[in-house]
Design a protein around this motif. Structure first.
Motif, PDB file in Angstrom:
ATOM      1  N   GLU A  46       0.791  -1.194  -0.107  1.00  0.00           N
ATOM      2  CA  GLU A  46       0.119   0.124   0.096  1.00  0.00           C
ATOM      3  C   GLU A  46       0.724   1.133  -0.072  1.00  0.00           C
ATOM      4  N   THR A  47       0.616   2.351  -0.817  1.00  0.00           N
ATOM      5  CA  THR A  47       0.939   3.733  -0.824  1.00  0.00           C
ATOM      6  C   THR A  47       0.036   4.553  -0.304  1.00  0.00           C
ATOM      7  N   LYS A  49      -1.423   6.471  -2.243  1.00  0.00           N
ATOM      8  CA  LYS A  49      -2.443   6.672  -3.340  1.00  0.00           C
ATOM      9  C   LYS A  49      -3.370   5.432  -3.695  1.00  0.00           C
ATOM     10  N   GLU A  50      -2.541   4.217  -3.551  1.00  0.00           N
ATOM     11  CA  GLU A  50      -3.034   2.940  -3.813  1.00  0.00           C
ATOM     12  C   GLU A  50      -2.786   1.773  -3.289  1.00  0.00           C
ATOM     13  N   ILE A  52      -1.305  -2.201  -4.197  1.00  0.00           N
ATOM     14  CA  ILE A  52      -0.693  -3.037  -5.228  1.00  0.00           C
ATOM     15  C   ILE A  52      -0.628  -4.176  -4.876  1.00  0.00           C
ATOM     16  N   LYS A  54       0.647  -7.744  -6.345  1.00  0.00           N
ATOM     17  CA  LYS A  54       1.581  -8.482  -7.542  1.00  0.00           C
ATOM     18  C   LYS A  54       1.268  -9.954  -7.459  1.00  0.00           C
ATOM     19  N   ASP A 117      -5.971  -0.861 -12.406  1.00  0.00           N
ATOM     20  CA  ASP A 117      -4.976  -0.845 -13.396  1.00  0.00           C
ATOM     21  C   ASP A 117      -4.484  -2.095 -13.367  1.00  0.00           C
ATOM     22  N   ASN A 126       0.494  -7.643 -12.335  1.00  0.00           N
ATOM     23  CA  ASN A 126       0.472  -6.170 -11.406  1.00  0.00           C
ATOM     24  C   ASN A 126      -0.822  -5.322 -11.510  1.00  0.00           C
ATOM     25  N   LYS A 128      -3.034  -2.509  -9.619  1.00  0.00           N
ATOM     26  CA  LYS A 128      -2.966  -1.212  -8.779  1.00  0.00           C
ATOM     27  C   LYS A 128      -4.416  -0.899  -8.545  1.00  0.00           C
ATOM     28  N   GLU A 130      -6.550   2.152  -6.954  1.00  0.00           N
ATOM     29  CA  GLU A 130      -6.585   3.555  -6.580  1.00  0.00           C
ATOM     30  C   GLU A 130      -7.629   3.757  -5.209  1.00  0.00           C
TER      31      GLU A 130
END
Length: 145
Positions: A46-47, A49-50, A52, A54, A117, A126, A128, A130
């Motif tokens: 996690e960031t 903004k989103e 992730i 994988k 995405d 991958n 992502k 949001e």
């Protein structure tokens, strides 16, 4: 010294209990691959903004992978197809798993399900997702009468 009455059923149970521990609990322990064993490994991070995700999907073609989001659940499903037997070729050991797989993840409430995405390269999926603006709690002062 006291005498203990011999119970043949208890002895049979003891023998059974001692020997059942030697039997593998899963077919994969015997060297057989089963469909329940084939689930791709994932990393989730996690960031600000989103989120992730994988997923490792070695030897799975892009067209054999499907990603869906429905009611807050992200699902990755697909299939890794086994090599066809070739004449003159003998397999001595097969340890890789084949067949269909499904992985599902419950998404947190602060994501935009319409903004996922996905990219696929070299056997790595991958994703992502949001984040949305979190609803900030409002503070209301209540007058005490």
């Amino acid at each position: 010294m006291s005498l203990v009455k011999w119970n043949p059923w208890r002895e049979i149970e003891d023998v059974f209990d001692r020997n059942i521990k030697r039997v593998p609990s899963r077919l994969s322990d015997l060297g057989f691959a089963t469909s329940e064993d084939w689930t791709p490994k994932v990393d989730i991070s996690e960031t600000d903004k989103e989120f992730i995700i994988k997923a490792e999907l070695p030897e799975v073609k892009r067209e054999d992978v499907k990603v869906t989001v429905d009611k807050g659940v992200l699902t990755i499903c697909g299939e890794r197809k086994q090599e066809r037997e070739e004449e003159g070729k003998t397999f001595h050991r097969v340890e890789r798993y084949y067949g269909s797989f499904t992985r599902s993840f419950t998404l947190p409430e602060n994501v935009d399900e319409s903004k996922v995405d996905a990219s696929y390269k070299d056997g790595m999926l991958n994703l992502k997702i949001e984040k949305t603006e979190e609803a900030k709690p409002t503070s209301i002062e209540v007058e005490i009468k």
